[in-house]
Design a protein around this motif. Structure first.
Motif, mmCIF file in Angstrom:
data_model
loop_
_atom_site.group_PDB
_atom_site.id
_atom_site.type_symbol
_atom_site.label_atom_id
_atom_site.label_comp_id
_atom_site.label_asym_id
_atom_site.label_seq_id
_atom_site.Cartn_x
_atom_site.Cartn_y
_atom_site.Cartn_z
ATOM 1 N N THR A 257 -7.824 -6.362 -5.782
ATOM 2 C CA THR A 257 -9.040 -7.043 -5.353
ATOM 3 C C THR A 257 -10.240 -6.236 -5.823
ATOM 4 O O THR A 257 -10.157 -5.010 -5.958
ATOM 5 N N TYR A 296 -9.876 0.045 0.794
ATOM 6 C CA TYR A 296 -10.175 -1.377 0.794
ATOM 7 C C TYR A 296 -11.409 -1.652 1.648
ATOM 8 O O TYR A 296 -11.569 -1.097 2.744
ATOM 9 N N SER A 299 -10.796 -7.131 4.545
ATOM 10 C CA SER A 299 -9.470 -7.478 5.046
ATOM 11 C C SER A 299 -8.759 -8.428 4.071
ATOM 12 O O SER A 299 -9.398 -9.221 3.379
ATOM 13 N N SER A 300 -7.447 -8.353 4.058
ATOM 14 C CA SER A 300 -6.650 -9.280 3.251
ATOM 15 C C SER A 300 -6.363 -10.569 4.010
ATOM 16 O O SER A 300 -5.630 -11.431 3.513
ATOM 17 N N SER A 304 -1.925 -10.641 1.765
ATOM 18 C CA SER A 304 -1.875 -9.237 1.351
ATOM 19 C C SER A 304 -2.468 -9.118 -0.048
ATOM 20 O O SER A 304 -2.612 -10.113 -0.757
ATOM 21 N N TYR A 305 -2.817 -7.901 -0.421
ATOM 22 C CA TYR A 305 -3.265 -7.628 -1.781
ATOM 23 C C TYR A 305 -2.077 -7.127 -2.599
ATOM 24 O O TYR A 305 -1.178 -6.457 -2.076
ATOM 25 N N ASP A 338 2.970 -5.177 -2.160
ATOM 26 C CA ASP A 338 2.069 -5.813 -1.202
ATOM 27 C C ASP A 338 1.436 -4.783 -0.278
ATOM 28 O O ASP A 338 2.117 -3.888 0.247
ATOM 29 N N ILE A 340 -1.111 -4.887 3.080
ATOM 30 C CA ILE A 340 -1.845 -5.660 4.096
ATOM 31 C C ILE A 340 -3.021 -4.819 4.578
ATOM 32 O O ILE A 340 -2.867 -3.648 4.927
#
Length: 349
Positions: A257, A296, A299-300, A304-305, A338, A340
């Motif tokens: 992201t 980060y 928030s995802s 998830s990212y 993944d 979160i």
């Protein structure tokens, strides 16, 4: 597709890849690797081989033998991708036939008559009647080989460019100067490049799996998982070999992201003197900036990212007559995992 064993029947003699490719190119190519037993050199393939058995001929004199005993292993290993547009050789020339093997290969083609009387007559003149060779050069049996074309078994662009008919090379001599793509230690090294397998890149994270917005997440890879790996390619019949080695040099983190910051800012984490990439999180380091990691900023949500971790490997080779490592293009291998990211919950009092 071409293979080291091929049946020479009247039907197979008429096989062609398009109407413009010479028959030598179609029937004379072979796989780069005859699929060895396990990861190591097969003792059965360490010397000249081949012969005729009915209408079947095997030509293994110049096959490439791969020793993968020092390669990466395990379920997560994968091939490195060059960081440039470089690709291994598409085709090359190497020993393929003894005089008897070439005879066993050629005569059924002539007898089938599918290549035309004129072409057949020209080839008989060249290889049998003394135009260039007498009786398939049998007087030199044991003193050299007929060389012919091989192709990379992935058939990349250019695989059909090696169109020279079989030619003789005395043992210890170099191929004729006019021959391009005659096998060399460097070409063996380039072919071994494609056989390199490196471990997967699932990085260890702290916090693991689930982290918080604005909380630095530490990332690292254990040095024990990222040692140099190597593959040796050789043609025992002519004493040619090369070893290609891959060494990890850095890890690149892409958070998945744009709402994130990496440590360092470039996202490139260099390998340390201890062979480890990054540094494991330890109690008491919560207020420190990780040498390798991510923070980060959003928030995802309910998902998830996809954090992508890609290791760059330095590739080099040594071989026959070349003792100092020579560079090949670096390679990369990566994987997604993944992550979160949750908002930090505050309590109103």
């Amino acid at each position: 597709m071409p293979a080291l064993k091929r049946r020479l029947t009247r039907a197979s003699a008429v096989v062609a890849v398009g109407s413009l490719l010479p028959l030598f190119l179609v029937a004379g190519v072979a796989r780069a690797d005859d699929k060895l037993d396990g990861n190591t050199q097969n003792p059965r393939l360490t010397g000249p081989s081949g012969g005729a058995d009915g209408d079947t001929i095997s030509a293994g004199v110049g096959r490439i033998v791969y020793d993968r005993s020092k390669n990466g292993s395990g379920g997560s290993v994968g091939a490195v991708s060059p960081t440039t547009t470089w690709t291994p050789p598409a085709c090359w020339y190497a020993p393929k036939y003894t005089p008897e093997q070439l005879q066993a290969y050629m005569e059924p083609i002539w007898e089938a008559g599918s290549t035309g009387d004129q072409w057949d007559a020209e080839q008989r003149e060249k290889y049998v009647n003394g135009g260039e060779y007498k009786d398939f050069n049998k007087e030199k049996t044991g003193k050299g080989y007929f060389w012919d074309s091989y192709v990379n078994d992935s058939y990349p662009p250019g695989w059909d460019k090696c169109t020279e008919p079989p030619f003789w090379v005395d043992t210890g001599d170099a191929p004729p100067a006019r021959i391009q793509n005659a096998i060399t230690p460097e070409m063996l090294a380039q072919l071994a490049y494609a056989e390199i397998r490196v471990p997967g890149t699932a990085v260890k994270l702290a916090p693991e799996g689930t982290t918080k917005v604005n909380l630095p997440t530490w990332a690292w890879l254990d040095g024990a998982d990222f040692k140099p790996v190597s593959v040796t390619a050789s043609i025992p019949a002519i004493g040619l070999q090369a070893t290609t080695t891959a060494e990890p040099i850095s890890l690149k983190i892409e958070p998945g992201t744009g709402d994130a910051e990496t440590y360092p800012a470039s996202g490139e984490c260099a390998i340390g003197n201890d062979g480890r990439i990054g540094e494991p999180y330890a109690k008491g380091k919560a207020d420190e900036t990780p040498p390798c990691g991510v923070r980060y900023l959003r928030s995802s949500g309910d998902g998830s990212y996809k954090l992508q971790a890609t290791v760059t490997w330095k590739i080099s080779w040594t071989g026959t007559g070349v003792n100092q490592p020579q560079d090949l293009p670096p390679g990369e291998f990566g994987a997604d995992q993944d992550v979160i990211v949750q908002e930090i919950q505050s309590i109103n009092r």
